[in-house]
Design a protein around this motif. Structure first.
Motif, short mmCIF file in Angstrom:
data_model
loop_
_atom_site.label_atom_id
_atom_site.label_comp_id
_atom_site.label_asym_id
_atom_site.label_seq_id
_atom_site.Cartn_x
_atom_site.Cartn_y
_atom_site.Cartn_z
N UNK A 150 0.85 -1.18 0.00
CA UNK A 150 0.00 0.00 0.00
C UNK A 150 0.89 1.23 0.00
N UNK A 151 0.53 2.23 -0.78
CA UNK A 151 1.30 3.48 -0.82
C UNK A 151 0.37 4.67 -0.63
N UNK A 152 0.93 5.76 -0.13
CA UNK A 152 0.21 7.01 0.01
C UNK A 152 1.03 8.09 -0.67
N UNK A 153 0.47 8.70 -1.70
CA UNK A 153 1.13 9.80 -2.39
C UNK A 153 0.62 11.11 -1.85
N UNK A 154 1.53 12.03 -1.59
CA UNK A 154 1.15 13.33 -1.05
C UNK A 154 1.74 14.45 -1.90
N UNK A 155 1.04 15.58 -1.89
CA UNK A 155 1.49 16.73 -2.67
C UNK A 155 1.98 17.86 -1.78
N UNK A 156 2.29 17.57 -0.55
CA UNK A 156 2.75 18.63 0.35
C UNK A 156 1.64 19.60 0.65
N UNK A 157 1.89 20.87 0.39
CA UNK A 157 0.90 21.90 0.71
C UNK A 157 -0.11 22.13 -0.41
N UNK A 158 0.03 21.43 -1.52
CA UNK A 158 -0.79 21.70 -2.69
C UNK A 158 -2.10 20.93 -2.66
N UNK A 159 -3.19 21.64 -2.94
CA UNK A 159 -4.50 21.02 -3.05
C UNK A 159 -5.02 21.20 -4.46
N UNK B 293 -7.41 3.61 -4.14
CA UNK B 293 -8.48 3.26 -3.21
C UNK B 293 -9.17 4.48 -2.63
N UNK B 294 -8.47 5.61 -2.56
CA UNK B 294 -9.10 6.85 -2.10
C UNK B 294 -8.20 8.03 -2.47
N UNK B 295 -8.82 9.20 -2.51
CA UNK B 295 -8.05 10.43 -2.79
C UNK B 295 -8.79 11.62 -2.19
N UNK B 296 -8.04 12.66 -1.92
CA UNK B 296 -8.63 13.91 -1.45
C UNK B 296 -7.85 15.06 -2.06
N UNK B 297 -8.54 16.19 -2.28
CA UNK B 297 -7.88 17.34 -2.91
C UNK B 297 -7.69 18.52 -1.97
N UNK B 298 -8.48 18.64 -0.94
CA UNK B 298 -8.41 19.83 -0.11
C UNK B 298 -8.34 19.45 1.35
N UNK B 299 -7.59 20.09 2.19
CA UNK B 299 -6.73 21.23 1.88
C UNK B 299 -5.44 20.83 1.17
N UNK B 300 -4.96 19.60 1.38
CA UNK B 300 -3.82 19.11 0.62
C UNK B 300 -4.26 17.89 -0.16
N UNK B 301 -3.52 17.51 -1.15
CA UNK B 301 -3.89 16.37 -1.98
C UNK B 301 -3.17 15.12 -1.51
N UNK B 302 -3.95 14.04 -1.38
CA UNK B 302 -3.44 12.74 -0.95
C UNK B 302 -4.08 11.66 -1.81
N UNK B 303 -3.30 10.68 -2.24
CA UNK B 303 -3.80 9.54 -3.01
C UNK B 303 -3.34 8.27 -2.32
N UNK B 304 -4.28 7.39 -1.97
CA UNK B 304 -3.98 6.09 -1.39
C UNK B 304 -4.18 5.04 -2.47
N UNK B 305 -3.26 4.08 -2.54
CA UNK B 305 -3.36 3.06 -3.59
C UNK B 305 -2.78 1.73 -3.12
N UNK B 306 -3.39 0.65 -3.61
CA UNK B 306 -2.84 -0.67 -3.41
C UNK B 306 -1.93 -0.96 -4.61
N UNK B 307 -0.83 -1.65 -4.35
CA UNK B 307 0.16 -1.95 -5.38
C UNK B 307 0.11 -3.45 -5.69
N UNK B 308 0.16 -3.78 -6.98
CA UNK B 308 0.02 -5.16 -7.42
C UNK B 308 1.10 -5.55 -8.43
#
Length: 155
Positions: A50-59, A87-102
């Motif tokens: 499982x990985x979580x991608x983040x964009x720091x302060x950017x939304x 599996x999930x993502x959010x854009x505000x206040x910061x952007x985060x993407x959760x994903x399963x890796x295969x």
């Protein structure tokens, strides 16, 4: 003075547009994104983590693109990784993407025949893990999970 301000605004917009992107590594460029958990099960993929991608302060959408690239770069570091499922993502206040890796390199192509119309009134979306489990059970019985139903070819 107006020309100076115009040039500064143009420069700032260029930096904002191009200076904040997260470049994909060569390995990350080879990772496919799968949008449906049933496809993962149908292809007989092996979950690697499982990985979580983040964009720091950017939304916003630009931040979401950065978080997505960050997730793919992290996935590329896992040995054998060649696919991710968001599996999930959010854009505000910061952007985060959760994903399963295969690893889907041992996928088994299957003959698919649609033998009837797909169900019109689909139930509300269920947890992706439930869908994946249903699709795997369907595949173990020789079927293919398609449009939220198990399709079994009878020859």
């Amino acid at each position: 003075m107006k020309k100076y301000i115009k040039n500064m605004v143009l420069l700032a917009s260029c930096v904002a547009t191009f200076g904040c992107s997260t470049p994909l590594s060569r390995e990350a460029q080879q990772i496919m994104t799968i949008n449906d958990g049933a496809v993962i099960a149908m292809m007989n993929c092996k979950e690697l983590g499982f990985v979580t991608g983040e964009a720091g302060i950017w939304g916003g959408t630009a931040g979401l693109d950065m978080a997505y690239s960050n997730a793919k770069n992290q996935a590329a570091l896992l040995s054998g990784a060649n696919a991710i499922l968001i599996t999930s993502s959010q854009m505000n206040p910061t952007s985060i993407v959760n994903a399963k890796v295969y690893n889907c390199s041992e996928s088994k192509p299957q003959k698919i025949e649609v033998v009837g119309e797909p169900a019109k009134n689909s139930p509300p979306k269920e947890d992706i893990n439930v869908t994946i489990e249903k699709a795997r059970k369907c595949q173990s019985k020789g079927g293919v999970w398609l449009d939220d139903q198990c399709v079994i070819s009878i020859e």
